[in-house]
Motif scaffolding. Sequence first.
Motif, PDB file in Angstrom:
ATOM      1  N   ASP A  14      47.913  35.991  36.765  1.00 40.92           N
ATOM      2  CA  ASP A  14      46.643  36.722  36.766  1.00 40.92           C
ATOM      3  C   ASP A  14      45.609  36.034  35.882  1.00 40.92           C
ATOM      4  O   ASP A  14      44.448  35.897  36.267  1.00 40.92           O
ATOM      5  CB  ASP A  14      46.848  38.168  36.298  1.00 40.92           C
ATOM      6  N   HIS A  15      46.029  35.597  34.701  1.00 41.79           N
ATOM      7  CA  HIS A  15      45.092  34.936  33.793  1.00 41.79           C
ATOM      8  C   HIS A  15      44.646  33.591  34.373  1.00 41.79           C
ATOM      9  O   HIS A  15      43.463  33.240  34.300  1.00 41.79           O
ATOM     10  CB  HIS A  15      45.711  34.760  32.397  1.00 41.79           C
ATOM     11  N   ARG A  16      45.588  32.839  34.955  1.00 43.51           N
ATOM     12  CA  ARG A  16      45.214  31.561  35.581  1.00 43.51           C
ATOM     13  C   ARG A  16      44.208  31.797  36.704  1.00 43.51           C
ATOM     14  O   ARG A  16      43.255  31.040  36.865  1.00 43.51           O
ATOM     15  CB  ARG A  16      46.448  30.827  36.102  1.00 43.51           C
ATOM     16  N   TYR A  17      44.403  32.867  37.485  1.00 46.64           N
ATOM     17  CA  TYR A  17      43.483  33.191  38.571  1.00 46.64           C
ATOM     18  C   TYR A  17      42.079  33.493  38.032  1.00 46.64           C
ATOM     19  O   TYR A  17      41.082  32.997  38.561  1.00 46.64           O
ATOM     20  CB  TYR A  17      44.010  34.381  39.385  1.00 46.64           C
ATOM     21  N   THR A  21      38.783  31.218  38.722  1.00 42.81           N
ATOM     22  CA  THR A  21      37.580  31.819  39.292  1.00 42.81           C
ATOM     23  C   THR A  21      36.357  31.500  38.444  1.00 42.81           C
ATOM     24  O   THR A  21      35.301  31.128  38.971  1.00 42.81           O
ATOM     25  CB  THR A  21      37.752  33.355  39.411  1.00 42.81           C
ATOM     26  N   ILE A  22      36.492  31.606  37.139  1.00 38.87           N
ATOM     27  CA  ILE A  22      35.377  31.313  36.230  1.00 38.87           C
ATOM     28  C   ILE A  22      34.954  29.857  36.355  1.00 38.87           C
ATOM     29  O   ILE A  22      33.759  29.541  36.443  1.00 38.87           O
ATOM     30  CB  ILE A  22      35.753  31.669  34.777  1.00 38.87           C
ATOM     31  N   PHE A  23      35.922  28.952  36.383  1.00 39.49           N
ATOM     32  CA  PHE A  23      35.562  27.538  36.483  1.00 39.49           C
ATOM     33  C   PHE A  23      34.923  27.212  37.830  1.00 39.49           C
ATOM     34  O   PHE A  23      33.956  26.452  37.885  1.00 39.49           O
ATOM     35  CB  PHE A  23      36.765  26.641  36.195  1.00 39.49           C
ATOM     36  N   PHE A  26      31.316  29.375  37.708  1.00 36.40           N
ATOM     37  CA  PHE A  26      30.358  29.218  36.621  1.00 36.40           C
ATOM     38  C   PHE A  26      30.425  27.877  35.899  1.00 36.40           C
ATOM     39  O   PHE A  26      29.478  27.498  35.226  1.00 36.40           O
ATOM     40  CB  PHE A  26      30.554  30.345  35.583  1.00 36.40           C
ATOM     41  N   LEU A  27      31.527  27.177  36.005  1.00 42.06           N
ATOM     42  CA  LEU A  27      31.702  25.905  35.281  1.00 42.06           C
ATOM     43  C   LEU A  27      32.207  24.805  36.226  1.00 42.06           C
ATOM     44  O   LEU A  27      33.207  24.154  35.941  1.00 42.06           O
ATOM     45  CB  LEU A  27      32.687  26.106  34.121  1.00 42.06           C
ATOM     46  N   PRO A  28      31.517  24.581  37.330  1.00 47.03           N
ATOM     47  CA  PRO A  28      32.032  23.635  38.321  1.00 47.03           C
ATOM     48  C   PRO A  28      32.021  22.173  37.865  1.00 47.03           C
ATOM     49  O   PRO A  28      32.656  21.337  38.496  1.00 47.03           O
ATOM     50  CB  PRO A  28      31.095  23.844  39.517  1.00 47.03           C
ATOM     51  N   ASN A  29      31.309  21.866  36.792  1.00 45.77           N
ATOM     52  CA  ASN A  29      31.249  20.482  36.309  1.00 45.77           C
ATOM     53  C   ASN A  29      32.502  20.062  35.549  1.00 45.77           C
ATOM     54  O   ASN A  29      32.639  18.892  35.202  1.00 45.77           O
ATOM     55  CB  ASN A  29      30.030  20.276  35.412  1.00 45.77           C
ATOM     56  N   TYR A  30      33.383  21.011  35.275  1.00 40.23           N
ATOM     57  CA  TYR A  30      34.613  20.704  34.540  1.00 40.23           C
ATOM     58  C   TYR A  30      35.794  20.740  35.509  1.00 40.23           C
ATOM     59  O   TYR A  30      35.867  21.608  36.374  1.00 40.23           O
ATOM     60  CB  TYR A  30      34.857  21.720  33.423  1.00 40.23           C
ATOM     61  N   LEU A 128      35.418  36.581  28.627  1.00 35.80           N
ATOM     62  CA  LEU A 128      36.252  35.415  28.899  1.00 35.80           C
ATOM     63  C   LEU A 128      35.394  34.267  29.410  1.00 35.80           C
ATOM     64  O   LEU A 128      35.541  33.126  28.980  1.00 35.80           O
ATOM     65  CB  LEU A 128      37.350  35.763  29.909  1.00 35.80           C
ATOM     66  N   ARG A 129      34.488  34.568  30.304  1.00 34.39           N
ATOM     67  CA  ARG A 129      33.579  33.539  30.829  1.00 34.39           C
ATOM     68  C   ARG A 129      32.771  32.900  29.700  1.00 34.39           C
ATOM     69  O   ARG A 129      32.683  31.671  29.588  1.00 34.39           O
ATOM     70  CB  ARG A 129      32.652  34.164  31.862  1.00 34.39           C
ATOM     71  N   PHE A 130      32.159  33.724  28.851  1.00 35.09           N
ATOM     72  CA  PHE A 130      31.348  33.206  27.745  1.00 35.09           C
ATOM     73  C   PHE A 130      32.203  32.365  26.796  1.00 35.09           C
ATOM     74  O   PHE A 130      31.786  31.296  26.349  1.00 35.09           O
ATOM     75  CB  PHE A 130      30.671  34.361  26.990  1.00 35.09           C
ATOM     76  N   MET A 131      33.409  32.836  26.498  1.00 34.88           N
ATOM     77  CA  MET A 131      34.297  32.096  25.601  1.00 34.88           C
ATOM     78  C   MET A 131      34.655  30.737  26.194  1.00 34.88           C
ATOM     79  O   MET A 131      34.596  29.716  25.507  1.00 34.88           O
ATOM     80  CB  MET A 131      35.565  32.896  25.321  1.00 34.88           C
ATOM     81  N   LEU A 132      35.022  30.679  27.471  1.00 35.45           N
ATOM     82  CA  LEU A 132      35.374  29.410  28.109  1.00 35.45           C
ATOM     83  C   LEU A 132      34.178  28.461  28.169  1.00 35.45           C
ATOM     84  O   LEU A 132      34.321  27.263  27.957  1.00 35.45           O
ATOM     85  CB  LEU A 132      35.958  29.655  29.501  1.00 35.45           C
ATOM     86  N   GLU A 133      32.995  28.993  28.446  1.00 32.51           N
ATOM     87  CA  GLU A 133      31.783  28.167  28.431  1.00 32.51           C
ATOM     88  C   GLU A 133      31.570  27.552  27.047  1.00 32.51           C
ATOM     89  O   GLU A 133      31.295  26.365  26.921  1.00 32.51           O
ATOM     90  CB  GLU A 133      30.553  28.993  28.813  1.00 32.51           C
TER      91      GLU A 133
END
Length: 164
Positions: A14-17, A21-23, A26-30, A128-133
């Motif tokens: 679930d967390h990997r999913y 999704t976030i990458f 929202f973060l397609p350059n990574y 989670l999105r903000f933290m990963l960014e």
Amino acid sequence: MDKKEIYLVDDSADHRYLVRTIFKKFLPNYHVRFFQGGNELYQFLILQSSPEYTGRRPGLIILDLKMPAINGLELLKLLRRTPDNTETQWKTIPIVILSNNNSNEIINRCYLSGANSFFIKPVEFEELRFMLETICHYWLDYNKLPALTQSQPEQKPAELDLEE
């Protein structure tokens, strides 16, 4: 510029999913490579240490702390002991720990074992999105790591010329 890869190790599908999704959105350059656990990453490291390996190298490793077999703390110690090769300096690759456990003892053990950052896993998607960014921008876009060198002698801090 060819971005280095992010390795994310987490046994929770679930967390990997959510992270995938976030990458994607929202973060397609990574570029992220997902591992289900420490054993899977360790097997990949063996493959990557081959001189014939031509794939992307890690620029950032994100580890879940609580995993079966090899937990995040054991994997962190293993990564920090992995010998450098001509392509990868394992001791300087940023390693970020994600955990639901916020005990001071665990946090201290992670830092003493070589973690560069320790984050509590957010419950909310936007957090989670903000933290990963933030993690990606800091460690991959702004942070500067030492250049990869073959056999540069170690310098003592007193010998470094810090004048600009």
